[in-house]
Design a protein around this motif. Sequence first.
Motif, mmCIF file in Angstrom:
data_model
loop_
_atom_site.group_PDB
_atom_site.id
_atom_site.type_symbol
_atom_site.label_atom_id
_atom_site.label_comp_id
_atom_site.label_asym_id
_atom_site.label_seq_id
_atom_site.Cartn_x
_atom_site.Cartn_y
_atom_site.Cartn_z
ATOM 1 N N ALA A 120 0.819 -1.214 0.000
ATOM 2 C CA ALA A 120 0.000 0.000 0.000
ATOM 3 C C ALA A 120 0.851 1.262 0.000
ATOM 4 O O ALA A 120 0.508 2.252 -0.658
ATOM 5 C CB ALA A 120 -0.931 -0.014 1.214
ATOM 6 N N VAL A 121 1.951 1.247 0.750
ATOM 7 C CA VAL A 121 2.808 2.438 0.812
ATOM 8 C C VAL A 121 3.411 2.721 -0.566
ATOM 9 O O VAL A 121 3.435 3.868 -1.036
ATOM 10 C CB VAL A 121 3.922 2.269 1.866
ATOM 11 C CG1 VAL A 121 4.889 3.446 1.822
ATOM 12 C CG2 VAL A 121 3.314 2.153 3.262
ATOM 13 N N ALA A 122 3.890 1.677 -1.234
ATOM 14 C CA ALA A 122 4.479 1.862 -2.565
ATOM 15 C C ALA A 122 3.447 2.385 -3.553
ATOM 16 O O ALA A 122 3.714 3.329 -4.310
ATOM 17 C CB ALA A 122 5.064 0.542 -3.061
ATOM 18 N N ALA A 123 2.241 1.788 -3.544
ATOM 19 C CA ALA A 123 1.190 2.230 -4.457
ATOM 20 C C ALA A 123 0.774 3.667 -4.171
ATOM 21 O O ALA A 123 0.564 4.464 -5.096
ATOM 22 C CB ALA A 123 -0.018 1.301 -4.355
ATOM 23 N N SER A 124 0.682 4.014 -2.891
ATOM 24 C CA SER A 124 0.307 5.372 -2.497
ATOM 25 C C SER A 124 1.329 6.383 -2.993
ATOM 26 O O SER A 124 0.974 7.480 -3.442
ATOM 27 C CB SER A 124 0.192 5.478 -0.972
ATOM 28 O OG SER A 124 -0.815 4.644 -0.479
ATOM 29 N N ILE A 149 -6.568 8.104 -1.243
ATOM 30 C CA ILE A 149 -5.340 7.414 -1.646
ATOM 31 C C ILE A 149 -5.111 6.163 -0.799
ATOM 32 O O ILE A 149 -4.802 5.085 -1.314
ATOM 33 C CB ILE A 149 -4.136 8.367 -1.546
ATOM 34 C CG1 ILE A 149 -4.288 9.514 -2.549
ATOM 35 C CG2 ILE A 149 -2.825 7.626 -1.795
ATOM 36 C CD1 ILE A 149 -3.262 10.623 -2.383
ATOM 37 N N VAL A 150 -5.279 6.305 0.515
ATOM 38 C CA VAL A 150 -5.020 5.185 1.425
ATOM 39 C C VAL A 150 -5.985 4.033 1.168
ATOM 40 O O VAL A 150 -5.580 2.868 1.117
ATOM 41 C CB VAL A 150 -5.105 5.654 2.896
ATOM 42 C CG1 VAL A 150 -5.079 4.454 3.839
ATOM 43 C CG2 VAL A 150 -3.952 6.585 3.218
ATOM 44 N N MET A 151 -7.269 4.337 1.005
ATOM 45 C CA MET A 151 -8.249 3.272 0.793
ATOM 46 C C MET A 151 -7.980 2.524 -0.510
ATOM 47 O O MET A 151 -7.994 1.282 -0.544
ATOM 48 C CB MET A 151 -9.671 3.837 0.792
ATOM 49 C CG MET A 151 -10.184 4.176 2.168
ATOM 50 S SD MET A 151 -11.989 4.320 2.258
ATOM 51 C CE MET A 151 -12.277 5.590 1.040
ATOM 52 N N GLY A 152 -7.734 3.256 -1.589
ATOM 53 C CA GLY A 152 -7.473 2.596 -2.864
ATOM 54 C C GLY A 152 -6.230 1.728 -2.814
ATOM 55 O O GLY A 152 -6.249 0.563 -3.231
ATOM 56 N N VAL A 411 2.282 8.052 6.102
ATOM 57 C CA VAL A 411 3.096 8.346 4.924
ATOM 58 C C VAL A 411 2.320 9.235 3.956
ATOM 59 O O VAL A 411 2.830 10.246 3.453
ATOM 60 C CB VAL A 411 3.533 7.039 4.217
ATOM 61 C CG1 VAL A 411 4.195 7.350 2.881
ATOM 62 C CG2 VAL A 411 4.486 6.256 5.111
ATOM 63 N N VAL A 412 1.068 8.863 3.681
ATOM 64 C CA VAL A 412 0.269 9.597 2.713
ATOM 65 C C VAL A 412 -0.066 10.998 3.214
ATOM 66 O O VAL A 412 -0.028 11.970 2.448
ATOM 67 C CB VAL A 412 -1.016 8.819 2.370
ATOM 68 C CG1 VAL A 412 -1.953 9.666 1.504
ATOM 69 C CG2 VAL A 412 -0.672 7.525 1.659
ATOM 70 N N CYS A 413 -0.383 11.121 4.504
ATOM 71 C CA CYS A 413 -0.685 12.447 5.054
ATOM 72 C C CYS A 413 0.529 13.368 4.932
ATOM 73 O O CYS A 413 0.389 14.563 4.629
ATOM 74 C CB CYS A 413 -1.121 12.336 6.514
ATOM 75 S SG CYS A 413 -2.795 11.682 6.703
ATOM 76 N N GLY A 414 1.718 12.818 5.150
ATOM 77 C CA GLY A 414 2.924 13.615 4.974
ATOM 78 C C GLY A 414 3.120 14.016 3.529
ATOM 79 O O GLY A 414 3.504 15.156 3.229
#
Length: 450
Positions: A120-124, A149-152, A411-414
């Motif tokens: 998920a982190v890589a995809a995000s 982004i996180v949900m997808g 990660v995504v929020c940052g």
Amino acid sequence: MIIVIVPFCVLLAIILIKKIPYIGGNITAGLLITGLLALLMGGIYNPVQWLQAWVDGIDRIAWVMCLTIFGSLYAETQVRMGTMDTVLNVMRAKFGRSPRGLIVCIVLALCIAGSLLGDAVAASTVIGVLIIRSLAEMELTGEQIACTIVMGASLGSIMPPVTQSVFLSASLVGVDPTDVTKIAYFTVGLGIIICCLYVAYGFIKIKSLPEDLIPKETAGQILKKNWPVLVPLILLVTIILLRLIFKVDLITTIFDFILKPLAQIKILKGLTNLIVFTMIIVTIVSCFYSSVRKNLGDTMKTGILNVKNSIFVQGSAGLMLGAFYAAGQIEAVKNFALGLNQHLLKLGGAVALNLIGMLTGSQSTAQNSIFAFFGPALIEAGVDPVKAAIVGSHIAASGQGMPPADLTCFVVCGLVGGILSKKVDPVKTMLLNLPMCIYLFVVGCIFMYI
């Protein structure tokens, strides 16, 4: 049960009490110490037997470790080739000419990226940087952008063909992952539909797209220009669909002379898993592209570094898992489960699995620490092993996405905050993610009873 309870409590203490000197909060240390303690409490004092237990444990999850390594290498080649850029642009051109259509395309692109990268982190990160400003122009808040982004990406990461959570869960209960992935395609697919409706009707308020978000090229024009970068992806999907739907196993047919000898070697037999071997093949194909070939060393290095920590955790989990089998903890749990009320066992285990995912922000930690016990106990209680694997993967994934420690969310929020130069609250984002997490938890609970 004391030989189970004490190591389990030590594991939780090391993972959750960060003030413990040197090892507090260190998952790898927790798994290693728990494994050694389990061996000692099981009366195994010979270091040679410890090593044998470790090899046995790693052998049990070797294919998961191989998938992690080669999945990351494949993912890095696709990033260098621009595969996901092409997929996103085609979807935008075909379906993204309205605000709701565009956000659904974004979620689907994230899901595709997550399912191919397995992380998920890589995809995000790969897709997120492409669409954050587009979502901001549609007047979503920072938290809504991060949630989308996180949900997808999270749903994509547990969607086959590259799904570490499903493969690890299947490994821990000893079933063929192919049967589990067939179910996961449906359960995760339904979750994707639910989340698309959630973001489309919950987050979108504007009636029409800003002019700059409307694609200037048609989907056909984009494909005509960029279709070569899709060849490895098409090859991967074709091989998997042929096996799942038409029962045509190209990998075994062509490479049986390699797979048979490897299957006889401990740990290396992890390479013979058909998903793993398919990933190796498409990665080799990707290396013929100049964008990958010219920077092959850096591509391989980055791919390995991306999963270095995961491999250490999985290797440590191998010691713990091997110790549990060698020292009798698994058998003790099985016997204990036979004396429990089935509803108490199922619901208590589900809550514990979910809670560890919540507190550690890691689906794999929840599975390695809880499902190693809970999975065999479910089977002893009469749950079909394939359905038990669905339980373990979905409930662990649901806990990972809940407050307070979802790593992907931080990660995504940052990422969103940095690109938009605004503060994005990760806890608020996790609360927006709850519909996805609740859905996964409910699915896991349903499969304990059907």
